[in-house]
Enzyme design. Structure first.
Site, mmCIF file in Angstrom:
data_model
loop_
_atom_site.group_PDB
_atom_site.id
_atom_site.type_symbol
_atom_site.label_atom_id
_atom_site.label_comp_id
_atom_site.label_asym_id
_atom_site.label_seq_id
_atom_site.Cartn_x
_atom_site.Cartn_y
_atom_site.Cartn_z
ATOM 1 N N LYS A 54 -7.564 67.181 20.720
ATOM 2 C CA LYS A 54 -8.687 68.126 20.650
ATOM 3 C C LYS A 54 -9.555 67.999 21.887
ATOM 4 C CE LYS A 54 -8.800 68.131 15.631
ATOM 5 N NZ LYS A 54 -9.319 67.454 14.438
ATOM 6 N N GLN A 98 -13.685 64.325 11.769
ATOM 7 C CA GLN A 98 -12.258 64.216 11.447
ATOM 8 C C GLN A 98 -12.089 63.632 10.040
ATOM 9 O OE1 GLN A 98 -9.735 65.338 13.354
ATOM 10 N NE2 GLN A 98 -8.190 64.618 11.927
ATOM 11 N N ASP A 121 -15.107 73.706 11.615
ATOM 12 C CA ASP A 121 -14.006 73.546 10.659
ATOM 13 C C ASP A 121 -14.109 74.566 9.520
ATOM 14 O OD1 ASP A 121 -11.981 71.670 11.057
ATOM 15 O OD2 ASP A 121 -13.302 69.978 10.614
HETATM 16 N N1 GUN Z 1 -7.744 66.295 9.219
HETATM 17 C C1 GUN Z 1 -6.591 66.998 9.095
HETATM 18 N N2 GUN Z 1 -6.802 68.296 9.366
HETATM 19 C C2 GUN Z 1 -8.105 68.423 9.655
HETATM 20 C C3 GUN Z 1 -8.915 69.524 10.031
HETATM 21 O O1 GUN Z 1 -8.485 70.674 10.136
HETATM 22 N N3 GUN Z 1 -10.211 69.241 10.278
HETATM 23 C C4 GUN Z 1 -10.724 67.998 10.149
HETATM 24 N N4 GUN Z 1 -12.021 67.817 10.388
HETATM 25 N N5 GUN Z 1 -10.009 66.950 9.813
HETATM 26 C C5 GUN Z 1 -8.701 67.170 9.577
#
Ligand code: GUN
Length: 305
Positions: A54, A98, A121
């Site tokens: 990311k 996350q 998100d």
């Molecule tokens: N962990 C797995 N997929 C995601 C996601 O799309 N966003 C976040 N914040 N954590 C994750």
């Protein structure tokens, strides 16, 4: 006839190009550099890989990336204090915590502490409610990526039968909302659904997001259907032989049995190289959208739901 393979990797690259072009314009014309803060608590190896990717892609698109890595034993109060600080920081347009969080932290509480307009998100209860009522919101990245691929492949989705297998808050439920908003007839199927194969066979659009390796086989698929495979499952692959340490090699598979499904479907996303790359691309898109909204500028074209 075998299905058309929907290339998520190539599509994600086009989304990132659009993001980069928009970022360049925001900088040149308005002096704004969108910023994304990613918070990682603990040392989960998969999460570390995601967070690194990311950060890398955020910078490649010309945006600022702020990474906050906290120890696994971080207290809820300390995490909430960091989120408060990021909420108040005008340089930060998007905040992502996350998941999963260590067990002693209440993820709902933490996610709902993020300012909704910075919740890239789309997991904050305000964004969930806004999406469900058809109001402007932040849309969860994976379902947004699936929607972009479906619209690109099918054009209008109006009137199509869509079946979403899986009812998670991260994918299944928001995916169903987006398909409903595009005037599909939507069914959410899950582990307790009766005659799930029959339900799936009625789908013009079949989205699999259950996290069970290769559960959806070709005989679940309506001939000509568009199949979107959200699953990313690592399974043993004894056919690949052994590693040097004697352990069995592994491979990534989706929730769909690709070999049989591609003989029936009209189009299908592969794993890897389908939905996966679209998720981060949509996170970048959401960050640009958040930066535009924060500054009262028009939404970036082609990057929103
Ligand atoms: N962990 C797995 N997929 C995601 C996601 O799309 N966003 C976040 N914040 N954590 C994750």
């Amino acid at each position: 006839m075998t299905a058309q393979i929907i290339d998520g990797k190539a599509f994600a690259a086009t989304v990132r190009e659009k993001v980069a072009a928009h970022v360049a314009r925001l900088k040149e014309v308005h002096g704004i550099t969108p910023g994304l803060a990613v918070v990682l608590v603990g040392e989960d190896p998969a999460s570390q890989v995601y967070v690194r990717n990311k950060g890398k892609q955020t910078v490649e698109c010309g945006m600022n990336s702020y990474e906050h890595k906290l120890p696994a034993e971080t207290s809820e109060a300390d995490l909430l204090a960091l989120i408060e600080q990021l909420n108040a920081d005008p340089e930060v347009h998007g905040i992502l915590v996350q998941l999963p969080l260590p067990a002693h932290l209440d993820s709902d509480l933490v996610i709902n502490a993020i300012a909704p307009e910075k919740d890239v998100d789309g997991f904050h209860i305000s964004n969930v409610g806004l999406l469900a009522t058809g109001q402007k919101s932040m849309v969860p990245c994976t379902p947004l990526g699936c929607l972009m691929m479906l619209r690109d492949h099918l054009g209008s989705l109006s009137g199509l039968n869509a079946v979403v297998v899986g009812r998670s808050n991260i994918v299944g439920k928001p995916m169903a909302q987006l398909l409903l908003r595009d005037s599909c007839t939507v069914t959410i199927a899950h582990s307790r659904t009766k005659d799930i194969e029959e339900v799936c066979r009625r789908a013009d659009i079949l989205v699999a997001a259950v996290g069970r390796p290769e559960m959806v086989t070709g005989d679940w698929v309506k001939p000509g259907a568009t199949v979107i495979d959200v699953g990313i499952n690592r399974i043993d692959a004894p056919e690949k032989g052994l590693r040097e340490d004697g352990s069995v090699k592994t491979k990534l598979v989706g929730d769909v049995e690709f070999a049989s499904a591609k003989e029936v479907a009209g189009a299908i996303t592969p794993v890897p190289g389908g939905v996966g790359p679209m998720t981060i691309a949509c996170l970048l898109a959401n960050t640009v959208t958040a930066a535009c909204r924060a500054n009262g500028l028009p939404e970036p074209e082609g990057l929103t739901a």
